[in-house]
Design a protein around this motif. Structure first.
Motif, PDB file in Angstrom:
ATOM      1  N   THR A 151     -12.314 -20.770   3.442  1.00  0.00           N
ATOM      2  CA  THR A 151     -12.934 -19.666   3.525  1.00  0.00           C
ATOM      3  C   THR A 151     -12.201 -18.301   3.016  1.00  0.00           C
ATOM      4  O   THR A 151     -11.022 -18.400   3.226  1.00  0.00           O
ATOM      5  N   PRO A 152     -12.795 -17.237   2.464  1.00  0.00           N
ATOM      6  CA  PRO A 152     -12.044 -16.045   2.029  1.00  0.00           C
ATOM      7  C   PRO A 152     -11.937 -15.069   3.285  1.00  0.00           C
ATOM      8  O   PRO A 152     -12.319 -15.230   4.235  1.00  0.00           O
ATOM      9  N   TRP A 153     -11.207 -13.997   2.990  1.00  0.00           N
ATOM     10  CA  TRP A 153     -10.968 -12.835   3.941  1.00  0.00           C
ATOM     11  C   TRP A 153     -12.013 -12.013   4.040  1.00  0.00           C
ATOM     12  O   TRP A 153     -11.913 -11.061   5.350  1.00  0.00           O
ATOM     13  N   ASN A 154     -12.785 -11.676   3.153  1.00  0.00           N
ATOM     14  CA  ASN A 154     -13.711 -10.805   3.408  1.00  0.00           C
ATOM     15  C   ASN A 154     -14.819 -10.534   4.397  1.00  0.00           C
ATOM     16  O   ASN A 154     -15.356  -9.696   4.695  1.00  0.00           O
ATOM     17  N   LYS A 177     -10.466 -23.923   7.350  1.00  0.00           N
ATOM     18  CA  LYS A 177      -9.234 -23.477   6.841  1.00  0.00           C
ATOM     19  C   LYS A 177      -9.428 -22.058   6.524  1.00  0.00           C
ATOM     20  O   LYS A 177     -10.048 -21.662   5.234  1.00  0.00           O
ATOM     21  N   THR A 229     -15.912 -21.124  -0.277  1.00  0.00           N
ATOM     22  CA  THR A 229     -16.021 -19.837  -0.768  1.00  0.00           C
ATOM     23  C   THR A 229     -14.879 -18.744  -1.096  1.00  0.00           C
ATOM     24  O   THR A 229     -13.850 -18.890  -0.109  1.00  0.00           O
ATOM     25  N   GLY A 230     -14.813 -18.234  -2.206  1.00  0.00           N
ATOM     26  CA  GLY A 230     -13.364 -17.640  -2.616  1.00  0.00           C
ATOM     27  C   GLY A 230     -13.584 -17.251  -4.210  1.00  0.00           C
ATOM     28  O   GLY A 230     -14.868 -17.164  -4.732  1.00  0.00           O
ATOM     29  N   SER A 231     -12.658 -17.096  -4.794  1.00  0.00           N
ATOM     30  CA  SER A 231     -12.657 -16.720  -6.080  1.00  0.00           C
ATOM     31  C   SER A 231     -13.095 -17.744  -7.031  1.00  0.00           C
ATOM     32  O   SER A 231     -12.932 -19.102  -6.838  1.00  0.00           O
ATOM     33  N   GLU A 252     -19.202 -20.883  -3.527  1.00  0.00           N
ATOM     34  CA  GLU A 252     -19.700 -19.558  -3.656  1.00  0.00           C
ATOM     35  C   GLU A 252     -18.442 -18.837  -4.224  1.00  0.00           C
ATOM     36  O   GLU A 252     -17.556 -18.767  -3.354  1.00  0.00           O
ATOM     37  N   MET A 253     -18.726 -18.080  -5.262  1.00  0.00           N
ATOM     38  CA  MET A 253     -17.519 -17.646  -5.930  1.00  0.00           C
ATOM     39  C   MET A 253     -17.730 -16.055  -6.371  1.00  0.00           C
ATOM     40  O   MET A 253     -18.384 -15.438  -5.776  1.00  0.00           O
ATOM     41  N   GLY A 254     -17.156 -15.708  -7.413  1.00  0.00           N
ATOM     42  CA  GLY A 254     -17.183 -14.298  -7.532  1.00  0.00           C
ATOM     43  C   GLY A 254     -18.262 -13.695  -8.139  1.00  0.00           C
ATOM     44  O   GLY A 254     -19.365 -14.285  -8.479  1.00  0.00           O
ATOM     45  N   CYS A 286     -18.265  -9.978  -2.393  1.00  0.00           N
ATOM     46  CA  CYS A 286     -18.806 -10.738  -3.470  1.00  0.00           C
ATOM     47  C   CYS A 286     -20.164 -10.088  -4.119  1.00  0.00           C
ATOM     48  O   CYS A 286     -20.369 -10.136  -5.248  1.00  0.00           O
ATOM     49  N   GLU A 387     -14.242  -9.311 -12.222  1.00  0.00           N
ATOM     50  CA  GLU A 387     -14.195  -8.879 -10.856  1.00  0.00           C
ATOM     51  C   GLU A 387     -13.117  -8.090 -10.622  1.00  0.00           C
ATOM     52  O   GLU A 387     -11.926  -8.729 -10.740  1.00  0.00           O
ATOM     53  N   PHE A 389     -12.884  -6.428  -7.241  1.00  0.00           N
ATOM     54  CA  PHE A 389     -12.835  -6.562  -5.621  1.00  0.00           C
ATOM     55  C   PHE A 389     -12.101  -5.386  -4.914  1.00  0.00           C
ATOM     56  O   PHE A 389     -10.898  -5.758  -4.320  1.00  0.00           O
ATOM     57  N   PHE A 454     -28.777 -18.065   0.138  1.00  0.00           N
ATOM     58  CA  PHE A 454     -27.737 -17.220  -0.254  1.00  0.00           C
ATOM     59  C   PHE A 454     -26.790 -17.785  -1.331  1.00  0.00           C
ATOM     60  O   PHE A 454     -26.030 -18.985  -1.158  1.00  0.00           O
TER      61      PHE A 454
END
Ligand code: NAD
Length: 499
Positions: A151-154, A177, A229-231, A252-254, A286, A387, A389, A454
């Motif tokens: 997973t990403p940080w946002n 992770k 999910t990330g870039s 799930e990306m940019g 995103c 992107e 961000f 989504f």
């Protein structure tokens, strides 16, 4: 002053140190003096242990009736509700977005838990007529197995929850992770899972870098599914790794999301939406509004109002309730934002607001950037294609709805889109023709609800949809079942012949 805590991994129901014996620090991006905590800098051996634990827990968990699994997830939702304020505060400290937004992030996890809890008593299969007499034909969902969740940080709690909660209600076990910038929200989330009574080994948490933890996780032979999910750049490497061993992989990306503002739009409403879409979460969503495509007849008035309102935005620590926009996540992201400002100026776009890092009182210890607006942006410019961000939005001009839609569609991404118009015909054409997984009419590109699918098209995703009922297609396999109660051998397609 209390000394900052050292947080551990969660493997096989126990909070454990990494085998590497190393830790990394997590600091508040609004105030680098504020150490949120130390976290395990884990390695492949920790991943092996976590996968072994998830594998061991799988048979009992998948055998448990789904309504019972769902009851635990309902409890998880209640626990998160009770802890919402504290969780939101820690989330603002670790990633900077303002308190109202981090409360919303926790709320999304709560909504997901309650939605999934109901799913525990649905998860419909289909029963269809068999072509032979005295025969039953039906389908059911079965879990995929051990799932690696990266997973990403946002959205530090919402995104892990979108993956972990549906995975669990479907009967899978998981290894989470999280991004290195936001481990504390994942620790809190996993602690809530433990307190909800989810059995040992079903949920495992391993913190550390993409290289040392993410990579071994996605390449592990006992991991059946990777949900990422990330870039788009990292997503491509996840896709490749999973292709090698035919793992199921959801990506799930940019995004490079656009709002179209037509000449018949309610301009004040459109300005409200563009402010929230472009600068909410400091533009680090995103689904953030990265382009605004304005009808040429509305351009002058729109830009004047939009710039004036942007100038009023208060930027600072998200813990201050009067602040509307927090910092960028880290120095490297701030440098990316600065580099795109330079690129925009070199490409000939006009800086209508902002464009600089914020320093001085209230900003000197963090990674802040002014909310930035470029006008005169052309569709082929990097500013309009890549992107960013961060809090940078490009304003482009169009002479018609068709031209605006073509500009909106002219990138590699396809996550979210929006139109502001009072003309129902224009709205319906845009709903149909904008290439995006999510579309809004008279609302900005951000603000998804958990009961609708989504995800995005083109290079934003690989055909899956998280949330809602569609997430079940990620975390289950279909099994078709035939029961022949005729007492004799009946051959499909053969014994069906008519006299
Ligand atoms: P990122 O791609 O840098 O990292 C995402 C996760 O992948 C992190 O946990 C990271 O540690 C891990 N990772 C990095 N390198 C890896 C590797 N080689 N192998 C395995 N794992 C690895 O993204 P980010 O900076 O954390 O988040 C921002 C990006 O996420 C943006 O592009 C944004 O659009 C995207 N995003 C997409 C959605 C969506 O639903 N479409 C939602 C939120 C964010």
């Amino acid at each position: 002053m209390e000394s900052p805590r050292t947080y551990t991994n969660f493997i096989d129901g126990a909070w454990t140190e990494s085998t590497t014996r190393e830790t990394f620090e997590n600091r508040n991006p609004a105030d680098r003096d504020d150490l949120v905590g130390r976290f395990q800098k884990s390695g492949p051996e920790d991943v092996n242990r976590a996968v072994a634990s998830a594998k061991k827990a799988l048979p009992a968990w998948r055998a448990m009736p789904a309504p019972r699994r769902a009851e635990m997830l309902y409890r998880l939702g209640q626990i998160l509700m009770d802890r919402k304020e504290a969780l939101a505060r820690d989330m603002t400290r670790e990633m900077g977005k303002v308190l109202n937004e981090t409360r919303g992030d926790v709320q999304e996890a709560i909504d997901t838990a309650f939605y999934a809890a109901g799913e525990g008593r649905r998860m419909f299969g289909e029963t269809v007529p068999a072509e032979l007499p005295n025969k039953w034909a039906m389908s059911m969902r079965v879990p995929v197995g051990v799932c690696g969740l990266i997973t990403p940080w946002n959205f530090p709690m919402a995104i892990p929850s979108w993956k972990l909660i549906p995975a669990l209600v479907c009967g899978n076990t998981v290894i989470l992770k999280p991004a290195t910038d936001t481990p504390v929200s994942s620790v809190h989330f996993v602690k809530a899972c433990e307190d909800a009574g989810i059995p040992a080994g079903v949920v495992n948490l391993v913190t550390g870098t993409g290289q040392a933890v993410g990579s071994p996780l996605m390449n592990h032979p006992d991991v059946a599914l990777v949900s990422f999910t990330g870039s788009t750049e990292v997503g491509r490497s996840v896709n490749r790794a999973c292709a090698e061993s035919f793992k199921r992989c959801s990506l799930e990306m940019g995004g490079k999301n656009a709002i179209i503002v037509m000449d018949d739009a309610d301009l004040e409403l459109a300005v409200d939406g563009c402010l929230w879409g472009a600068f909410g979460t400091t533009g680090q969503r995103c689904t953030a509004t990265s382009r605004i495509i304005v009808h040429k007849k509305a351009m002058a008035e729109f830009v004047e109002r939009f710039v004036a309102r942007t100038r009023e935005l208060r930027v600072g620590s998200g813990l201050d309730e009067s602040v509307q926009m927090g910092p960028t996540i880290n120095e490297s992201q701030l440098k990316t934002v600065e580099s795109y400002v330079e690129i925009g100026l070199r490409e000939g776009a006009k800086l209508a607001n902002g464009g600089h890092r914020l320093t001085g009182k209230g900003h000197d210890k963090g990674t802040f950037h002014e909310p930035t607006i470029f006008t005169g942006v052309k569709p082929a410019m990097r500013l309009a294609q890549e992107e960013i961000f961060g809090p940078v939005v490009s304003v482009l001009e169009a002479g018609s709805a068709d031209e605006a839609i073509a500009i909106a569609n002219g990138t590699i991404y396809g996550l979210s889109g929006a139109i502001y118009t009072r003309d129902v015909n224009t709205a319906f054409r845009a709903m149909r023709d904008v290439e995006a997984g999510i579309f809004y009419v008279n609302a900005p590109t951000i603000g998804a609800e958990v009961q609708l699918p989504f995800g995005g098209v083109k290079q934003t995703g690989n055909g899956h949809r998280e949330a809602a009922w569609t997430v079940l297609d990620i975390f289950t396999e279909w099994k078709s079942i035939y029961v022949d109660f005729s007492g004799s051998l009946q051959r499909a397609q053969i014994d069906t012949e008519r006299d």
